[in-house]
Scaffold this motif. Structure first.
Motif, PDB file in Angstrom:
ATOM      1  N   ALA A 164       0.661  -1.308  -0.074  1.00 28.62           N
ATOM      2  CA  ALA A 164       0.016  -0.098  -0.074  1.00 28.62           C
ATOM      3  C   ALA A 164       0.856   1.265  -0.029  1.00 28.62           C
ATOM      4  O   ALA A 164       0.718   2.287  -0.730  1.00 28.62           O
ATOM      5  CB  ALA A 164      -0.905   0.058   1.361  1.00 28.62           C
ATOM      6  N   PHE A 165       1.800   1.186   0.670  1.00 25.83           N
ATOM      7  CA  PHE A 165       2.699   2.428   0.858  1.00 25.83           C
ATOM      8  C   PHE A 165       3.487   2.385  -0.704  1.00 25.83           C
ATOM      9  O   PHE A 165       3.756   3.784  -0.954  1.00 25.83           O
ATOM     10  CB  PHE A 165       3.968   2.117   1.921  1.00 25.83           C
ATOM     11  N   HIS A 166       4.084   1.480  -1.255  1.00 20.85           N
ATOM     12  CA  HIS A 166       4.767   1.549  -2.640  1.00 20.85           C
ATOM     13  C   HIS A 166       3.667   2.000  -3.380  1.00 20.85           C
ATOM     14  O   HIS A 166       4.087   2.881  -4.557  1.00 20.85           O
ATOM     15  CB  HIS A 166       5.454   0.264  -2.794  1.00 20.85           C
ATOM     16  N   ALA A 167       2.374   1.569  -3.512  1.00 24.34           N
ATOM     17  CA  ALA A 167       1.397   2.004  -4.368  1.00 24.34           C
ATOM     18  C   ALA A 167       0.982   3.392  -4.308  1.00 24.34           C
ATOM     19  O   ALA A 167       0.948   4.206  -5.476  1.00 24.34           O
ATOM     20  CB  ALA A 167       0.114   1.174  -4.274  1.00 24.34           C
ATOM     21  N   TRP A 168       0.909   4.055  -3.142  1.00 27.35           N
ATOM     22  CA  TRP A 168       0.741   5.321  -2.956  1.00 27.35           C
ATOM     23  C   TRP A 168       1.940   6.254  -3.285  1.00 27.35           C
ATOM     24  O   TRP A 168       1.833   7.165  -4.239  1.00 27.35           O
ATOM     25  CB  TRP A 168       0.542   5.426  -1.518  1.00 27.35           C
ATOM     26  N   ARG A 169       3.077   5.749  -3.034  1.00 32.07           N
ATOM     27  CA  ARG A 169       4.223   6.684  -3.819  1.00 32.07           C
ATOM     28  C   ARG A 169       4.328   6.540  -5.293  1.00 32.07           C
ATOM     29  O   ARG A 169       4.776   7.541  -5.968  1.00 32.07           O
ATOM     30  CB  ARG A 169       5.768   5.732  -3.191  1.00 32.07           C
ATOM     31  N   PHE A 170       4.000   5.486  -5.784  1.00 28.60           N
ATOM     32  CA  PHE A 170       3.942   5.165  -7.388  1.00 28.60           C
ATOM     33  C   PHE A 170       3.032   5.972  -7.987  1.00 28.60           C
ATOM     34  O   PHE A 170       3.331   6.345  -9.243  1.00 28.60           O
ATOM     35  CB  PHE A 170       3.857   3.777  -7.512  1.00 28.60           C
ATOM     36  N   THR A 171       1.911   6.255  -7.377  1.00 26.13           N
ATOM     37  CA  THR A 171       0.736   6.903  -7.803  1.00 26.13           C
ATOM     38  C   THR A 171       0.436   8.324  -7.500  1.00 26.13           C
ATOM     39  O   THR A 171      -0.152   9.101  -7.908  1.00 26.13           O
ATOM     40  CB  THR A 171      -0.498   6.393  -7.878  1.00 26.13           C
ATOM     41  N   HIS A 172       1.245   8.879  -6.499  1.00 27.30           N
ATOM     42  CA  HIS A 172       1.134  10.283  -6.080  1.00 27.30           C
ATOM     43  C   HIS A 172       2.473  11.037  -6.196  1.00 27.30           C
ATOM     44  O   HIS A 172       3.305  10.626  -5.288  1.00 27.30           O
ATOM     45  CB  HIS A 172       0.694  10.277  -4.394  1.00 27.30           C
ATOM     46  N   PHE A 173       2.477  11.935  -7.078  1.00 28.67           N
ATOM     47  CA  PHE A 173       3.835  12.946  -7.002  1.00 28.67           C
ATOM     48  C   PHE A 173       3.754  13.692  -5.835  1.00 28.67           C
ATOM     49  O   PHE A 173       2.795  14.023  -5.462  1.00 28.67           O
ATOM     50  CB  PHE A 173       3.739  13.622  -8.327  1.00 28.67           C
ATOM     51  N   THR A 174       5.166  14.158  -5.390  1.00 29.60           N
ATOM     52  CA  THR A 174       5.484  14.902  -4.603  1.00 29.60           C
ATOM     53  C   THR A 174       5.739  16.332  -5.052  1.00 29.60           C
ATOM     54  O   THR A 174       6.272  16.317  -6.034  1.00 29.60           O
ATOM     55  CB  THR A 174       6.461  14.519  -3.551  1.00 29.60           C
ATOM     56  N   VAL A 193      -0.669  -3.770  -7.604  1.00 30.25           N
ATOM     57  CA  VAL A 193      -1.696  -3.536  -8.204  1.00 30.25           C
ATOM     58  C   VAL A 193      -3.190  -3.350  -7.676  1.00 30.25           C
ATOM     59  O   VAL A 193      -3.854  -2.301  -7.757  1.00 30.25           O
ATOM     60  CB  VAL A 193      -1.898  -4.413  -9.342  1.00 30.25           C
ATOM     61  N   PHE A 194      -3.352  -4.050  -6.677  1.00 28.10           N
ATOM     62  CA  PHE A 194      -4.626  -4.393  -5.937  1.00 28.10           C
ATOM     63  C   PHE A 194      -4.703  -2.852  -5.200  1.00 28.10           C
ATOM     64  O   PHE A 194      -5.462  -2.086  -5.195  1.00 28.10           O
ATOM     65  CB  PHE A 194      -4.487  -5.458  -4.689  1.00 28.10           C
TER      66      PHE A 194
END
Length: 321
Positions: free
Chosen positions: A29-39, A231-232
């Motif tokens: 979940a942490f990696h998915a958030w970092r992958f889909t949300h730019f800072t 992916v989930f």
């Protein structure tokens, strides 16, 4: 005594399995958030997986990628106007470069962690061929609003917004898109009812799961179960079912004439993925492979071939509709 000992062992095993499973989901979940949300942090983007050292790969696995919002470091050297279009994902920033007596307009869409400024060479080529151009930052990228990137799913609405805006102005509308942009284009045509005059699509991946798996393969670590969990959670965090982001399935419903481009040394999009997408395309189609090219602009290594194939395809279809 023996049965009690087995019971305690079984219970400890179940507790340990539950802890491990919960831990894997938290990491995913942490990696998915970092992958889909730019800072907005001013830091360099993490290198591509194949460019990382073993120590750097371990760091990425533990802390996630550094994913600053892409910016447009370059501006067009041709006359252009900055436009803003309203997409369901937010306000999009576009550069419109018209030409006199155009043969049509080419809408250009970039890939993941990129921006419209990376497509200026392609835009200039289309202008020399007699086409006006419209380059767009997907929502979350460059000068457009937001910081979310769903690697092709939500971005399909941006493609639809741009293509329909151009179609209301009249004349043929062609799409040139690479990687994530190509996936978004195919979804826009398959599920959102968009139908441009023709497509030129570079290296779309086969599905969200396949592109996640390729990232793990590039880092030389097993893809299961983390790719599936990534992916989930990527879908859950962004309000869509990411396992349905399937480019090959989209292609079966795409009747727009499509030129599919792929590099034979692409570490992220495989030949079987490309073969399946090409076979599934329902409309007129052609394909061009570029020997030795990776996940990169094909004019870098094959400028003459790339220019010739694109020009021939566009000339063939610009006046069809």
């Amino acid at each position: 005594m023996r049965s009690q000992s087995l019971f305690r062992y079984g219970r400890r095993t179940l507790v340990l399995a539950a802890v491990v499973f919960a831990g894997l989901n938290l990491v995913a979940a942490f990696h998915a958030w970092r992958f889909t949300h730019f800072t907005t942090a001013a830091s360099p983007h993490t290198n591509n997986p194949e460019q990382l050292t073993p120590l750097q790969k371990l760091g990425v696995l533990l802390t996630g990628i550094k994913n600053p919002k892409p910016v447009n470091a370059q501006r067009p050297d041709f006359p252009y106007t900055t436009l803003h279009l309203r997409s369901p994902n937010g306000r999009l920033e576009c550069w419109y470069g018209p030409v006199a007596r155009p043969r049509g307009t080419v809408a250009l869409f970039h890939g993941y962690t990129s921006s419209k400024g990376k497509l200026l060479t392609e835009a200039s080529h289309f202008r020399r061929l007699g086409y006006s151009v419209l380059l767009t930052d997907f929502a979350g990228n460059g000068g457009s609003e937001g910081n979310v990137c769903t690697v092709g799913h939500h971005e399909a609405a941006d493609v639809a917004t741009v293509v329909r805006w151009l179609q209301r102005r009249g004349g043929p509308v062609l799409v040139y898109a690479n990687s994530m942009g190509a996936v978004a284009t195919l979804r826009a045509e398959a599920e959102l009812g968009v139908q441009p005059t023709a497509n030129v699509l570079e290296c779309p991946y086969g599905s969200m799961l396949e592109t996640a798996q390729s990232r793990f393969r590039s880092m030389r670590v097993p893809s299961f179960p983390m790719a599936n969990l990534l992916v989930f959670w990527g879908g859950v965090e962004n309000n869509f079912w990411a396992f349905d982001l399937d480019t090959t399935r989209y292609a079966t419903r795409v009747t727009t004439p499509t030129l599919l481009l792929w590099g034979t040394a692409d570490p992220r999009v495989t030949r079987p993925e490309t073969d399946a997408i090409f076979a599934a395309l329902a409309g007129p189609k052609q394909r061009q492979d570029f020997a030795g090219s990776g996940h990169e602009p094909y004019w870098w290594k094959h400028k003459v071939l790339w220019k010739r194939r694109v020009a021939r395809w566009c000339s063939r279809h610009a006046l069809v509709r």
